[in-house]
Motif scaffolding. Structure first.
Motif, PDB file in Angstrom:
ATOM      1  N   ASP A  52     -27.957   4.480   6.980  1.00  0.00           N
ATOM      2  CA  ASP A  52     -27.220   4.574   5.723  1.00  0.00           C
ATOM      3  C   ASP A  52     -25.778   4.862   6.110  1.00  0.00           C
ATOM      4  O   ASP A  52     -25.487   5.924   6.693  1.00  0.00           O
ATOM      5  CB  ASP A  52     -27.745   5.717   4.853  1.00  0.00           C
ATOM      6  CG  ASP A  52     -29.119   5.448   4.264  1.00  0.00           C
ATOM      7  OD1 ASP A  52     -29.493   4.275   4.131  1.00  0.00           O
ATOM      8  OD2 ASP A  52     -29.819   6.434   3.951  1.00  0.00           O
ATOM      9  N   GLN A  53     -24.882   3.941   5.829  1.00  0.00           N
ATOM     10  CA  GLN A  53     -23.487   4.188   6.221  1.00  0.00           C
ATOM     11  C   GLN A  53     -22.944   5.396   5.460  1.00  0.00           C
ATOM     12  O   GLN A  53     -23.479   5.763   4.400  1.00  0.00           O
ATOM     13  CB  GLN A  53     -22.641   2.969   5.939  1.00  0.00           C
ATOM     14  CG  GLN A  53     -22.347   2.745   4.465  1.00  0.00           C
ATOM     15  CD  GLN A  53     -21.355   1.624   4.253  1.00  0.00           C
ATOM     16  OE1 GLN A  53     -21.304   0.662   4.987  1.00  0.00           O
ATOM     17  NE2 GLN A  53     -20.543   1.760   3.210  1.00  0.00           N
ATOM     18  N   PRO A  54     -21.915   6.060   5.983  1.00  0.00           N
ATOM     19  CA  PRO A  54     -21.306   7.160   5.237  1.00  0.00           C
ATOM     20  C   PRO A  54     -20.971   6.733   3.805  1.00  0.00           C
ATOM     21  O   PRO A  54     -20.390   5.677   3.570  1.00  0.00           O
ATOM     22  CB  PRO A  54     -20.036   7.460   6.044  1.00  0.00           C
ATOM     23  CG  PRO A  54     -20.402   7.079   7.450  1.00  0.00           C
ATOM     24  CD  PRO A  54     -21.265   5.857   7.300  1.00  0.00           C
ATOM     25  N   GLY A  55     -21.407   7.554   2.858  1.00  0.00           N
ATOM     26  CA  GLY A  55     -21.175   7.236   1.451  1.00  0.00           C
ATOM     27  C   GLY A  55     -22.270   6.435   0.801  1.00  0.00           C
ATOM     28  O   GLY A  55     -22.125   6.018  -0.353  1.00  0.00           O
ATOM     29  N   ALA A  56     -23.386   6.218   1.504  1.00  0.00           N
ATOM     30  CA  ALA A  56     -24.486   5.432   0.937  1.00  0.00           C
ATOM     31  C   ALA A  56     -25.817   6.085   1.290  1.00  0.00           C
ATOM     32  O   ALA A  56     -25.935   6.786   2.303  1.00  0.00           O
ATOM     33  CB  ALA A  56     -24.464   4.000   1.467  1.00  0.00           C
ATOM     34  N   GLY A  57     -26.819   5.837   0.451  1.00  0.00           N
ATOM     35  CA  GLY A  57     -28.158   6.331   0.732  1.00  0.00           C
ATOM     36  C   GLY A  57     -28.176   7.832   0.906  1.00  0.00           C
ATOM     37  O   GLY A  57     -27.610   8.596   0.120  1.00  0.00           O
ATOM     38  N   LEU A  75     -20.909   4.253  13.831  1.00  0.00           N
ATOM     39  CA  LEU A  75     -21.967   3.368  14.314  1.00  0.00           C
ATOM     40  C   LEU A  75     -22.075   3.450  15.835  1.00  0.00           C
ATOM     41  O   LEU A  75     -23.183   3.500  16.401  1.00  0.00           O
ATOM     42  CB  LEU A  75     -21.658   1.943  13.864  1.00  0.00           C
ATOM     43  CG  LEU A  75     -22.793   0.922  13.798  1.00  0.00           C
ATOM     44  CD1 LEU A  75     -23.926   1.400  12.906  1.00  0.00           C
ATOM     45  CD2 LEU A  75     -22.259  -0.420  13.308  1.00  0.00           C
ATOM     46  N   ALA A  76     -20.936   3.495  16.520  1.00  0.00           N
ATOM     47  CA  ALA A  76     -20.942   3.614  17.974  1.00  0.00           C
ATOM     48  C   ALA A  76     -21.587   4.929  18.408  1.00  0.00           C
ATOM     49  O   ALA A  76     -22.357   4.971  19.382  1.00  0.00           O
ATOM     50  CB  ALA A  76     -19.515   3.516  18.513  1.00  0.00           C
ATOM     51  N   ASP A  77     -21.286   6.010  17.696  1.00  0.00           N
ATOM     52  CA  ASP A  77     -21.886   7.293  18.035  1.00  0.00           C
ATOM     53  C   ASP A  77     -23.399   7.266  17.819  1.00  0.00           C
ATOM     54  O   ASP A  77     -24.148   7.915  18.562  1.00  0.00           O
ATOM     55  CB  ASP A  77     -21.260   8.406  17.198  1.00  0.00           C
ATOM     56  CG  ASP A  77     -19.870   8.777  17.676  1.00  0.00           C
ATOM     57  OD1 ASP A  77     -19.459   8.290  18.756  1.00  0.00           O
ATOM     58  OD2 ASP A  77     -19.181   9.537  16.977  1.00  0.00           O
ATOM     59  N   LEU A  78     -23.852   6.519  16.808  1.00  0.00           N
ATOM     60  CA  LEU A  78     -25.290   6.401  16.594  1.00  0.00           C
ATOM     61  C   LEU A  78     -25.959   5.681  17.760  1.00  0.00           C
ATOM     62  O   LEU A  78     -27.018   6.104  18.236  1.00  0.00           O
ATOM     63  CB  LEU A  78     -25.557   5.660  15.278  1.00  0.00           C
ATOM     64  CG  LEU A  78     -27.034   5.386  14.945  1.00  0.00           C
ATOM     65  CD1 LEU A  78     -27.848   6.680  14.901  1.00  0.00           C
ATOM     66  CD2 LEU A  78     -27.151   4.628  13.620  1.00  0.00           C
ATOM     67  N   VAL A  79     -25.350   4.612  18.259  1.00  0.00           N
ATOM     68  CA  VAL A  79     -25.918   3.909  19.413  1.00  0.00           C
ATOM     69  C   VAL A  79     -25.983   4.851  20.618  1.00  0.00           C
ATOM     70  O   VAL A  79     -26.993   4.905  21.328  1.00  0.00           O
ATOM     71  CB  VAL A  79     -25.093   2.648  19.743  1.00  0.00           C
ATOM     72  CG1 VAL A  79     -25.639   1.972  21.008  1.00  0.00           C
ATOM     73  CG2 VAL A  79     -25.117   1.662  18.580  1.00  0.00           C
ATOM     74  N   ASP A  80     -24.919   5.609  20.847  1.00  0.00           N
ATOM     75  CA  ASP A  80     -24.922   6.596  21.932  1.00  0.00           C
ATOM     76  C   ASP A  80     -26.042   7.612  21.741  1.00  0.00           C
ATOM     77  O   ASP A  80     -26.767   7.964  22.682  1.00  0.00           O
ATOM     78  CB  ASP A  80     -23.582   7.328  21.991  1.00  0.00           C
ATOM     79  CG  ASP A  80     -22.520   6.552  22.742  1.00  0.00           C
ATOM     80  OD1 ASP A  80     -22.871   5.636  23.512  1.00  0.00           O
ATOM     81  OD2 ASP A  80     -21.331   6.848  22.552  1.00  0.00           O
ATOM     82  N   HIS A  81     -26.162   8.106  20.526  1.00  0.00           N
ATOM     83  CA  HIS A  81     -27.152   9.134  20.216  1.00  0.00           C
ATOM     84  C   HIS A  81     -28.573   8.642  20.457  1.00  0.00           C
ATOM     85  O   HIS A  81     -29.428   9.388  20.952  1.00  0.00           O
ATOM     86  CB  HIS A  81     -26.975   9.569  18.763  1.00  0.00           C
ATOM     87  CG  HIS A  81     -28.025  10.495  18.251  1.00  0.00           C
ATOM     88  ND1 HIS A  81     -28.102  11.812  18.622  1.00  0.00           N
ATOM     89  CD2 HIS A  81     -29.057  10.276  17.376  1.00  0.00           C
ATOM     90  CE1 HIS A  81     -29.136  12.378  18.011  1.00  0.00           C
ATOM     91  NE2 HIS A  81     -29.718  11.472  17.248  1.00  0.00           N
ATOM     92  N   SER A  96     -21.847  -7.093   8.641  1.00  0.00           N
ATOM     93  CA  SER A  96     -21.468  -7.974   9.751  1.00  0.00           C
ATOM     94  C   SER A  96     -20.039  -7.674  10.209  1.00  0.00           C
ATOM     95  O   SER A  96     -19.731  -7.757  11.406  1.00  0.00           O
ATOM     96  CB  SER A  96     -21.589  -9.442   9.335  1.00  0.00           C
ATOM     97  OG  SER A  96     -20.618  -9.787   8.348  1.00  0.00           O
ATOM     98  N   THR A  97     -19.162  -7.328   9.266  1.00  0.00           N
ATOM     99  CA  THR A  97     -17.805  -6.938   9.640  1.00  0.00           C
ATOM    100  C   THR A  97     -17.829  -5.648  10.458  1.00  0.00           C
ATOM    101  O   THR A  97     -17.108  -5.516  11.454  1.00  0.00           O
ATOM    102  CB  THR A  97     -16.936  -6.770   8.384  1.00  0.00           C
ATOM    103  OG1 THR A  97     -16.964  -7.981   7.620  1.00  0.00           O
ATOM    104  CG2 THR A  97     -15.500  -6.449   8.742  1.00  0.00           C
ATOM    105  N   LEU A  98     -18.679  -4.704  10.071  1.00  0.00           N
ATOM    106  CA  LEU A  98     -18.849  -3.487  10.863  1.00  0.00           C
ATOM    107  C   LEU A  98     -19.384  -3.816  12.251  1.00  0.00           C
ATOM    108  O   LEU A  98     -18.958  -3.217  13.250  1.00  0.00           O
ATOM    109  CB  LEU A  98     -19.798  -2.523  10.163  1.00  0.00           C
ATOM    110  CG  LEU A  98     -19.282  -1.797   8.929  1.00  0.00           C
ATOM    111  CD1 LEU A  98     -20.336  -0.818   8.423  1.00  0.00           C
ATOM    112  CD2 LEU A  98     -18.002  -1.051   9.235  1.00  0.00           C
ATOM    113  N   ALA A  99     -20.338  -4.755  12.334  1.00  0.00           N
ATOM    114  CA  ALA A  99     -20.882  -5.137  13.642  1.00  0.00           C
ATOM    115  C   ALA A  99     -19.789  -5.720  14.534  1.00  0.00           C
ATOM    116  O   ALA A  99     -19.720  -5.419  15.734  1.00  0.00           O
ATOM    117  CB  ALA A  99     -22.012  -6.142  13.452  1.00  0.00           C
ATOM    118  N   LEU A 100     -18.928  -6.548  13.956  1.00  0.00           N
ATOM    119  CA  LEU A 100     -17.824  -7.119  14.735  1.00  0.00           C
ATOM    120  C   LEU A 100     -16.846  -6.041  15.173  1.00  0.00           C
ATOM    121  O   LEU A 100     -16.345  -6.051  16.308  1.00  0.00           O
ATOM    122  CB  LEU A 100     -17.112  -8.188  13.918  1.00  0.00           C
ATOM    123  CG  LEU A 100     -17.890  -9.486  13.682  1.00  0.00           C
ATOM    124  CD1 LEU A 100     -17.177 -10.355  12.654  1.00  0.00           C
ATOM    125  CD2 LEU A 100     -18.082 -10.250  14.993  1.00  0.00           C
TER     126      LEU A 100
END
Length: 262
Positions: A52-57, A75-81, A96-100
């Motif tokens: 859930d991105q910040p501000g959602a869910g 998102l990068a910190d989540l992958v690290d975590h 998809s823009t976030l993924a890019l």
């Protein structure tokens, strides 16, 4: 549901299954629940994580002025975590823009990209007049009485699939207007078109042929710009492939991930 605290926000995410890491990044005006067909189907041989991105869910609200770079840093910190190595990142629409942007910031964290009905940001994919019109429509929607659901036009080729109609209604009812207004600014100003040619991981583009929000012209430009990218289109589908063609999308993701272990 698990929670990561990072960049001043609590990021909630759901994790199921085991195997290569597939990170699902949802679009605007929704949250991780939209990936239910993928969480249910892909967990037999993949580790599937939907945030859930910040501000959602179930994530907390970001501070005012949160930028595209800030979302991607979370998102990068989540992958690290997760500590499961580079992720196969599946981003839908705004996701998809976030993924890019994640790839731009931290390419070592990305094993492959699967971009579903995607944008290189609105500014990077759409005419300026269309961006202005979308911003005006969305701001008007966000200013409407709270009893009115926030529903983006043109998300489906027709009506939502019957089995997901109630889910779509709940997602629209749960949109938090303040965070979405900041996200709207980030999306309208984002232009990642210039970095597409530098992508050096396998990239799959999945698109509905009837997508009215990110039309096939956007898909073909992205296919031409990203080295080695492959475009797969789905007849009769619109902008929300993971609900309109869940089984076919799941098969495409699973096959692609196993073909490119990273």
């Amino acid at each position: 549901m698990e929670v990561l605290r990072t960049h001043g926000v609590e990021v909630a995410y759901e994790r199921v299954g085991s195997g290569p890491l597939v990170l699902l990044v949802h679009g605007s005006a929704c949250d991780s629940r939209i990936w239910r067909p993928q969480l249910d189907a892909l967990a037999d041989d993949l580790t599937v994580v939907a945030w859930d991105q910040p501000g959602a869910g179930r994530s907390s609200d970001p501070p005012p002025g949160f930028t595209l770079s800030d979302y991607a840093a979370c998102l990068a910190d989540l992958v690290d975590h997760l500590a499961l190595g580079p992720a196969h990142v599946v981003g839908h629409s705004w996701g998809s823009t976030l993924a890019l942007e994640l790839y731009r910031q931290a390419p070592e964290q990305v094993a492959t990209l699967v971009l579903v009905d995607a944008y290189a940001g609105w500014k990077g994919s759409l005419p300026a007049s269309e961006v202005r019109a979308r911003v005006e429509r969305t701001r008007a929607m966000l200013a409407a009485p709270p009893a009115e659901n926030v529903e983006l036009p043109g998300v489906f080729a027709g009506e939502p699939p019957a089995e997901f109609a109630e889910l779509v209604r709940r997602l629209a009812a749960d949109v938090r207007r303040g965070p979405m207004a900041d996200q709207l600014t980030a999306m309208a100003e984002a232009d990642l078109g210039g970095m597409l040619g530098s992508i050096d991981v396998p990239t799959l583009l999945l698109w509905g042929e009837l997508d009215a929000r990110s039309p096939l012209t956007v898909a073909r430009r992205m296919e031409a710009a990203i080295p080695g990218a492959r475009l797969v289109t789905f007849a009769g589908a619109g902008h929300t492939l993971n609900l309109e063609r869940p089984a076919e999308l799941n098969d495409a993701v699973r096959e692609f991930v196993h073909a490119h272990p990273g």
